[in-house]
Design an enzyme around this catalytic site. Sequence first.
Site, short mmCIF file in Angstrom:
data_model
loop_
_atom_site.label_atom_id
_atom_site.label_comp_id
_atom_site.label_asym_id
_atom_site.label_seq_id
_atom_site.Cartn_x
_atom_site.Cartn_y
_atom_site.Cartn_z
N GLU A 1 18.67 71.15 72.79
CA GLU A 1 19.19 71.78 72.30
C GLU A 1 19.78 71.01 70.64
O GLU A 1 20.14 71.08 70.24
CB GLU A 1 20.79 71.48 72.40
CG GLU A 1 21.10 72.25 74.01
CD GLU A 1 22.38 71.87 74.37
OE1 GLU A 1 23.09 71.33 73.64
OE2 GLU A 1 23.05 72.40 75.87
N GLU B 1 18.96 76.73 83.15
CA GLU B 1 20.16 76.72 83.64
C GLU B 1 21.04 77.75 83.60
O GLU B 1 22.04 77.85 82.93
CB GLU B 1 20.89 75.50 82.68
CG GLU B 1 19.95 74.64 82.17
CD GLU B 1 20.69 73.51 80.24
OE1 GLU B 1 21.46 73.71 80.76
OE2 GLU B 1 20.02 72.78 80.25
#
Length: 656
Positions: free
Chosen positions: A338, A445
């Site tokens: 991220e 994910e």
Amino acid sequence: MRASPAPASRERSLPLAACVLVVTLLLGVFAPVAGSAAEAAEPDLALPVTVLASDFEDGTPQGWTARGGETLAVDGDAARTGAYGLAVTDRSAGWEGPALRVDHILERGVAYTVSLWVRLADGAATDTARLSLERRVDGTTSYHTLGSVTVGPDAWVELTGTHTPTVATEYSALYIETAAGTPSFRIDDVLVTRIPVPPIQRDIPALRDALPEFPIGAAVSPADIHGERAELLARHHSSLTPGNALKWDATQPAEGVFRFTDADPILDFAAERGMAVRGHTLVWHEQTPPWVFTDADGEPMTPTPENKTLLLERLETHIREVVGRYGDRIGTWDVVNEVIDENRPDGMRRSPWYEITGLDYIRTAFRVAHEVAPDARLVINDYNTNVPAKREALYELVALLLEEGVPVHGVGHQTHINIEWPSVAEARAMLERFIPLGVDQEITELDVSVYTAADQVFPVVPAERLEAQARQYRRMFDLFRSYSEHIASVTVWGLADDDTWLDGGPLDRKDAPLLFDERLRAKAAYWAIVDPGWEGGIGPSGGCLVDHLVTDRWPGGFRAEITVLNTGSRTIDGWALGWTMGRGERVDHLWNGTLAHRGPRVTVGDASWNAVIPPRASVSLGYLGSRSGASGNGGPAEPTFFTLDDRACLLLAPEA
């Protein structure tokens, strides 16, 4: 896996009467449901069991002791029910309170609920009471809050929490503390209840066999490698990702203090079950302890050359220790996580990592990880990569790093999505964009929320939402299959709906984003993925039940018999049965059928004279198989995924 029959019974086949009885029961289980609560109508397979109760009615503390200098007394004025309760007075710190040792009654991998009632002494100001756990493992003590509640002097309030032990402890104790002040309080009616997990479904296809195009994985917690959860994990998945056990706060909570208490058992489990491991994650702006961003004087870091050097040194030390510990036991790492903020002109998130080091923390992380694990696949991982602005920012960063020679081997698409978003076109654009870079792509994910707006809350998830979720999963996996040459793995972010990061939040809402429900039962989303003929509902579309039985074995070979029962309402006229063989296995000779395809994926057609299978009737066939490299009498792999005319079949549940 079914145990091998004794030689005297190895000719056993599945009697038709038994098949009919089994399918009658199964048809009841997989009947169409009217709402998401329908599965709750099934009889409970296990009931909660009380393993400890403290009511203080014998006039003693019943094992509760003081944590500090406070006073504990069994007192009639402290009773909620009955004659006695436990009064806690003379407290000088918030952590002081009654403690009860529980390591002798708690089993690893078993979930427990703890319930007690608490009330402050007369005249005390409102405070927050916390139910906590003190745990000592390998000489290191840690503290965990299990539950909290606002409490005052005017009424008894129930304080509850849950706990699943995952490692052997030298000491574990429950205790009650307060968050703000040090008021005297009372407790009564303490219950510790064991919550058994019902047996998983062993008569349904395995995800890993139904999805041969790529490894299918799940994010796991330490609780997932015990009991029925472990069986669900290993049956359906070929890889796993420790969800939190390898993050910085778990592996180096204090500088130079490394701990792998949660990670090591997960890696050992994966090795025992032959599962691949994805390491998550080495660098992230969250779950990084504050000490990492303090300077040599213990003050918050500012962007100076000295602090940049210190921070990069800490990063290198951390990666060398964590990655080096596991070597080739972890084949893929999410190296950085991220790092993109598409709202910035340069597309980079303004984390402390970036503010102090610029892009050098990313370069350093990949370089060091590659030096320590030269054979591992190294991935840059991010969310919302289907959003054009974010996708472009990530693309530009990866292109730059590759041009500089930074060893970035893959791009991870987290894929936290919902039942309506993204569209297939948006997800396809996400995959297409990175193909020119020549890197692997991974779905890292995946989950599908049933909510489409931040203000939605469902006490019970509506059936139409679960149906829409299944169709979104179906669309995404159809897309992933079509891009399987570019996708190295697909990982679902959790094992079942009882443990998902999407629960809670400001509205304290319950989500249901995964393939298995809170009771570890397969949902419509699961069937939408594994069953090529799925058109809706919970259950297979194929109308068939299959029993595969190995009846004999010898070094390098084996004999197997298959019985197929037509559980549907229509007559089958002409059929093709498909399944996947184990690694190195093949069919050498077949009877009562026609071998249409050789290799790992076997397809067997009818033998003309047995082409017609009326409802509730069965056909039997058999084969001789061989295993390359086999040197002993060890058994072949039991297939866990059968299709009849490209529709999924149930399996006859293995014998206990």
